[in-house]
Each structure stands twice: as C-alpha cells, then as structure tokens.
Write an enzyme that holds these catalytic residues in place. Structure first.
Site, PDB file in Angstrom:
ATOM      1  N   PRO A  24      46.594  41.187  35.415  1.00 23.89           N
ATOM      2  CA  PRO A  24      46.673  39.796  35.864  1.00 23.89           C
ATOM      3  C   PRO A  24      45.265  39.235  35.998  1.00 23.89           C
ATOM      4  O   PRO A  24      44.405  39.881  36.611  1.00 23.89           O
ATOM      5  CB  PRO A  24      47.344  39.909  37.246  1.00 23.89           C
ATOM      6  N   MET A  25      45.004  38.056  35.426  1.00 21.40           N
ATOM      7  CA  MET A  25      43.668  37.450  35.553  1.00 21.40           C
ATOM      8  C   MET A  25      43.821  35.943  35.711  1.00 21.40           C
ATOM      9  O   MET A  25      44.290  35.258  34.807  1.00 21.40           O
ATOM     10  CB  MET A  25      42.812  37.804  34.331  1.00 21.40           C
ATOM     11  N   CYS A 107      42.529  41.691  45.230  1.00 24.20           N
ATOM     12  CA  CYS A 107      41.614  40.560  45.020  1.00 24.20           C
ATOM     13  C   CYS A 107      40.719  40.378  46.244  1.00 24.20           C
ATOM     14  O   CYS A 107      41.215  40.280  47.374  1.00 24.20           O
ATOM     15  CB  CYS A 107      42.421  39.291  44.768  1.00 24.20           C
ATOM     16  N   HIS A 178      42.883  49.964  40.825  1.00 20.11           N
ATOM     17  CA  HIS A 178      41.557  49.575  40.340  1.00 20.11           C
ATOM     18  C   HIS A 178      40.578  50.562  40.976  1.00 20.11           C
ATOM     19  O   HIS A 178      40.441  50.607  42.195  1.00 20.11           O
ATOM     20  CB  HIS A 178      41.265  48.129  40.757  1.00 20.11           C
ATOM     21  N   ASN A 218      43.201  51.388  36.410  1.00 21.86           N
ATOM     22  CA  ASN A 218      42.579  50.115  36.018  1.00 21.86           C
ATOM     23  C   ASN A 218      41.099  50.135  36.366  1.00 21.86           C
ATOM     24  O   ASN A 218      40.686  50.746  37.340  1.00 21.86           O
ATOM     25  CB  ASN A 218      43.277  48.949  36.756  1.00 21.86           C
ATOM     26  N   GLY A 219      40.314  49.408  35.531  1.00 19.76           N
ATOM     27  CA  GLY A 219      38.897  49.212  35.826  1.00 19.76           C
ATOM     28  C   GLY A 219      37.987  49.771  34.742  1.00 19.76           C
ATOM     29  O   GLY A 219      37.961  50.981  34.525  1.00 19.76           O
ATOM     30  N   ARG A 241      39.447  42.665  31.291  1.00 21.95           N
ATOM     31  CA  ARG A 241      38.478  41.858  30.544  1.00 21.95           C
ATOM     32  C   ARG A 241      38.419  42.188  29.061  1.00 21.95           C
ATOM     33  O   ARG A 241      38.285  41.296  28.225  1.00 21.95           O
ATOM     34  CB  ARG A 241      37.088  42.012  31.195  1.00 21.95           C
TER      35      ARG A 241
HETATM   36  C1  LIG Z   1      38.848  36.149  35.460  1.00 20.49           C
HETATM   37  C2  LIG Z   1      39.544  37.230  36.236  1.00 20.49           C
HETATM   38  C3  LIG Z   1      40.590  36.897  37.072  1.00 20.49           C
HETATM   39  C4  LIG Z   1      41.275  37.904  37.786  1.00 20.49           C
HETATM   40  N1  LIG Z   1      42.377  37.565  38.527  1.00 20.49           N
HETATM   41  C5  LIG Z   1      43.127  38.550  39.096  1.00 20.49           C
HETATM   42  C6  LIG Z   1      44.379  38.267  39.708  1.00 20.49           C
HETATM   43  O1  LIG Z   1      44.871  37.140  39.698  1.00 20.49           O
HETATM   44  N2  LIG Z   1      45.044  39.294  40.286  1.00 20.49           N
HETATM   45  C7  LIG Z   1      44.554  40.586  40.272  1.00 20.49           C
HETATM   46  O2  LIG Z   1      45.203  41.501  40.802  1.00 20.49           O
HETATM   47  N3  LIG Z   1      43.388  40.872  39.697  1.00 20.49           N
HETATM   48  C8  LIG Z   1      42.685  39.898  39.078  1.00 20.49           C
HETATM   49  N4  LIG Z   1      41.541  40.212  38.403  1.00 20.49           N
HETATM   50  C9  LIG Z   1      41.117  41.631  38.334  1.00 20.49           C
HETATM   51  C10 LIG Z   1      41.734  42.307  37.109  1.00 20.49           C
HETATM   52  O3  LIG Z   1      43.149  42.314  37.177  1.00 20.49           O
HETATM   53  C11 LIG Z   1      41.233  43.760  36.980  1.00 20.49           C
HETATM   54  O4  LIG Z   1      41.657  44.484  38.110  1.00 20.49           O
HETATM   55  C12 LIG Z   1      39.715  43.837  36.894  1.00 20.49           C
HETATM   56  O5  LIG Z   1      39.201  42.898  35.984  1.00 20.49           O
HETATM   57  C13 LIG Z   1      39.285  45.254  36.462  1.00 20.49           C
HETATM   58  O6  LIG Z   1      39.822  45.572  35.191  1.00 20.49           O
HETATM   59  P1  LIG Z   1      38.934  45.463  33.853  1.00 20.49           P
HETATM   60  O7  LIG Z   1      37.660  46.211  34.122  1.00 20.49           O
HETATM   61  O8  LIG Z   1      39.773  46.086  32.779  1.00 20.49           O
HETATM   62  O9  LIG Z   1      38.659  44.012  33.620  1.00 20.49           O
HETATM   63  C14 LIG Z   1      40.863  39.248  37.682  1.00 20.49           C
HETATM   64  C15 LIG Z   1      39.795  39.564  36.839  1.00 20.49           C
HETATM   65  C16 LIG Z   1      39.150  38.577  36.112  1.00 20.49           C
HETATM   66  C17 LIG Z   1      38.023  38.951  35.170  1.00 20.49           C
END
Ligand SMILES: Cc1cc2nc3c(=O)[nH]c(=O)nc-3n(C[C@H](O)[C@H](O)[C@H](O)COP(=O)(O)O)c2cc1C
Length: 344
Positions: A24-25, A107, A178, A218-219, A241
């Site tokens: 979710p982002m 978050c 995460h 995740n992460g 991302r």
């Molecule tokens: C622009 C953006 C918005 C995000 N919004 C949320 C969100 O709404 N809910 C959530 O649980 N995590 C949110 N995250 C965190 C991501 O879900 C994820 O946990 C975090 O980016 C780490 O994963 P990655 O390294 O694969 O990006 C967001 C991340 C980004 C970059």
C-alpha cells in the site's frame, strides 16, 4: 482471464495468495496504478492506499472503496484504531468484494499518530487486538496486519514477540512485517523508510518462532532472486517502491512465484492494453496524467526510457490531444525498444 491461485498457506479463512504483494502506498497505489500493474502481473496481490476509517464512514464511499474488478485480487488497507469503526469498515470491505482487509500499524507520520493510526499503535497492542478481533467478527474475509519490527522505546525482540503473540491469540494469522523499526519523533515518513536499518533476520526469527503464522517480508526488496531466496524461509514478499519505479519487474512474478507459464505482455502490449482504460477515463472527464503518471518507469533501463518519461511528465500538460500524444509515444517506443522488449 485465468483465476489467480488461492493461498497455498493454510489459513482458516480462504484468501488470496500473498507470495508476491505490492505494498500500500499513499498517492501511488491508487486505482489507476493498480489497473496498470494488473496488466503486467495477473497474480500479484495488490493493496490499496491506506484509507482511514473516518474517510470510509464519513466520506465519499464510492471514492474511497471503488475499484475496477480487473484489479482483483485486491486488499483494502485501513487506518484506524476504534474497534467499532474498524469492524464497520471491514464489513463494508467484504461487501465491496475485497479479497482481504489489512490494518496499518506501520505508518510513522505525525498526522496519523495524532489520531492513533499507524506505527504508534505498536505501543498500544491492546487497541490493535481489540480492533482485529472486531474486524474478524464483522467479516469473513482474511484480516491481516502490516507492522514494523518495533518503534523507538519498544524495539526489543521480546516486545515484537509479545505484539505478534497477542494478535495471534486474537485470531490474526497473517503478518506483513516491514523489517525496520519506526522512529516516531524527528524522522519524516520518507526517512523512516530509509534510516532505520533493515533487519531481515528479525523477521526470519519471527517465522521460526511462529511457524503456524503466515509471515510476509517487506522493506528494501528490489531483486527477484533475493526475494526468491527469502521465500525459502518466509511465506511471501511485499514490494513497494521498486514495484512503483520499475513496474516491469512484475512481468516475471507470475512465472517465478506462481508457476504460471502463460506468456507475459511486452511493455508495448501493456501500453496497448492500457489505452482503452485511459480513453474511458478521459470520457468520464478525467485527465490522462491521472493514469500515466504511474507508468513513467515502464521502460526503466531501456533505450528511450528518458524520452518516455519526459513526454509523459511535461509534454502531456501542453497538449489538448492527450491520446494522440499517447499513440505517437507508443509508436516511438515500439521503434526504439522492439528488439530488447522481447526479453524481461
Ligand atoms: C509514497 C509511499 C506511500 C506509502 N504509503 C503507505 C500506506 O498508505 N500504508 C502503509 O502501510 N505503508 C505505506 N508506505 C510504506 C510501504 O507500504 C512499504 O512498507 C515501504 O515503502 C517499504 O517497502 P519498500 O522498501 O519495498 O518500498 C508507503 C511508502 C511510500 C514510498
């Protein structure tokens, strides 16, 4: 379209497979991105942006819960901590056809902390337990939790085990972890995705201590080989991302993680498949960039990637014929990338 496989993990509620999830982002994984992502992978489990219980219950419900059926399998992520509100939203999620409802406990933003939403809830496990219990009672779809490995001041492994253990007792079977702590004061949400070190070994230990739970990592995952390695010990991966900036990474997901040998769409075929969706969005009064802002990374690493990105991020705002620009760009990219585009 072939039905995606159900979860191979033995959870008590039938649900989607979480071997590869797109995180979710906020502002990124809106319905337009999800439609586009689905053109690349048929099986990846997609998550909505976080929607607060307040938005669902008091806001424009069609806007906050609406999606295209093609986006399935799709999970709704909720932000909130009031058990009654969470229960009501979980019921609405099920009625709307979501395959899963997920609670955000990761978050770190100040804005949400003030409302007891997100990572700060790791300091209030009793609220999360009440919320999850209420959601489980209110619906029959899977209820999952996305959280960090800790928060500042509550970051020992014992505290993480206590948090997960309490939720397990409440009936939660799937945890998306995460693999870094969140620091709730002094770091921006962006820094909180980069500064605290990643600790995959903590998540692996959690799986060893709770083998009966489904644990999704995740992460910082960017490479499919690395993800596959993690799956030797864990039940699935969630990618954020990288799935946004380099979406064609998902082209290999169906074969690698779901054993589906069906041919994948080339990037150009993805663009052709997206065109009717864009045309329909324009016909409803939408703007093309609402959709195409999510596809800028489609050609990452290929000749013409910069041209594609630039046309869609600047030229698009200078034309009153957006579809003509799109068609011209598809022709140009077809010429530039044809030989390379056949390979992943
Ligand atoms: C622009 C953006 C918005 C995000 N919004 C949320 C969100 O709404 N809910 C959530 O649980 N995590 C949110 N995250 C965190 C991501 O879900 C994820 O946990 C975090 O980016 C780490 O994963 P990655 O390294 O694969 O990006 C967001 C991340 C980004 C970059």
């Amino acid at each position: 379209m072939q039905q995606p496989p159900p979860s191979s993990f033995p959870c008590s509620r039938p649900g989607p497979s979480r071997r590869f999830c797109v995180a979710p982002m906020m502002d990124w994984t809106d319905r337009h991105y999800r439609y586009f992502a689905r053109l690349i992978s048929r099986h990846a489990l997609l998550y909505t942006e976080m929607v607060t219980t307040g938005a669902v219950l008091q806001g424009d419900r069609a806007r906050f819960l609406g999606y295209s059926p093609q986006e399935q399998p799709l999970a709704l992520q909720l932000g909130g901590s009031n058990a009654q509100d969470l229960a009501q939203c979980a019921r609405l999620a099920e009625q709307a056809g979501y395959a899963e409802v997920n609670l955000n406990v990761g978050c770190p933003s100040d804005r949400v902390q003030n409302n007891l939403i997100g990572a700060c809830l790791m300091g209030h496990p009793e609220l999360v337990v009440d919320g999850v219990k209420a959601m489980l009672d209110a619906c029959s779809i899977p209820v999952t939790v996305k959280h960090r490995i800790g928060i500042n001041g509550r970051d020992s492994y014992e505290q993480l085990v206590d948090f997960v253990g309490q939720l397990q007792e409440a009936g939660c079977e799937t945890f998306i972890v995460h693999a870094r702590i969140a620091i709730l004061e002094g770091l921006s949400p962006k820094e909180n995705r980069e500064v605290p070190p990643l600790r995959y070994e903590v998540v692996q230990q959690l799986k060893r201590d709770f083998p009966q739970l489904e644990i999704i990592l995740n992460g910082g995952l960017t490479d499919l080989d690395m993800m596959q390695q993690q799956m030797d010990e864990l039940d699935g991966v969630m990618v954020g991302r990288e799935a946004y900036h380099n979406p064609y990474l998902m082209a290999e997901v169906d074969r690698r993680f779901y054993g589906d040998p069906a041919p994948v769409r080339s990037r150009i075929e993805v663009l052709h498949a997206l065109r009717p969706y864009i045309a329909a969005h324009l016909a409803q009064g939408g703007a093309m960039h609402h959709v195409t802002r999510h596809i800028l990374g489609l050609f990452q690493g290929l000749p013409g990637a910069r041209h594609f990105r630039r046309q869609l991020s600047t030229e698009i705002h200078r034309t009153d014929q957006p579809l003509a620009l799109y068609d011209r760009l598809v022709s140009e990219m077809t010429e530039r990338t044809q030989p390379q585009d056949c390979s992943l």
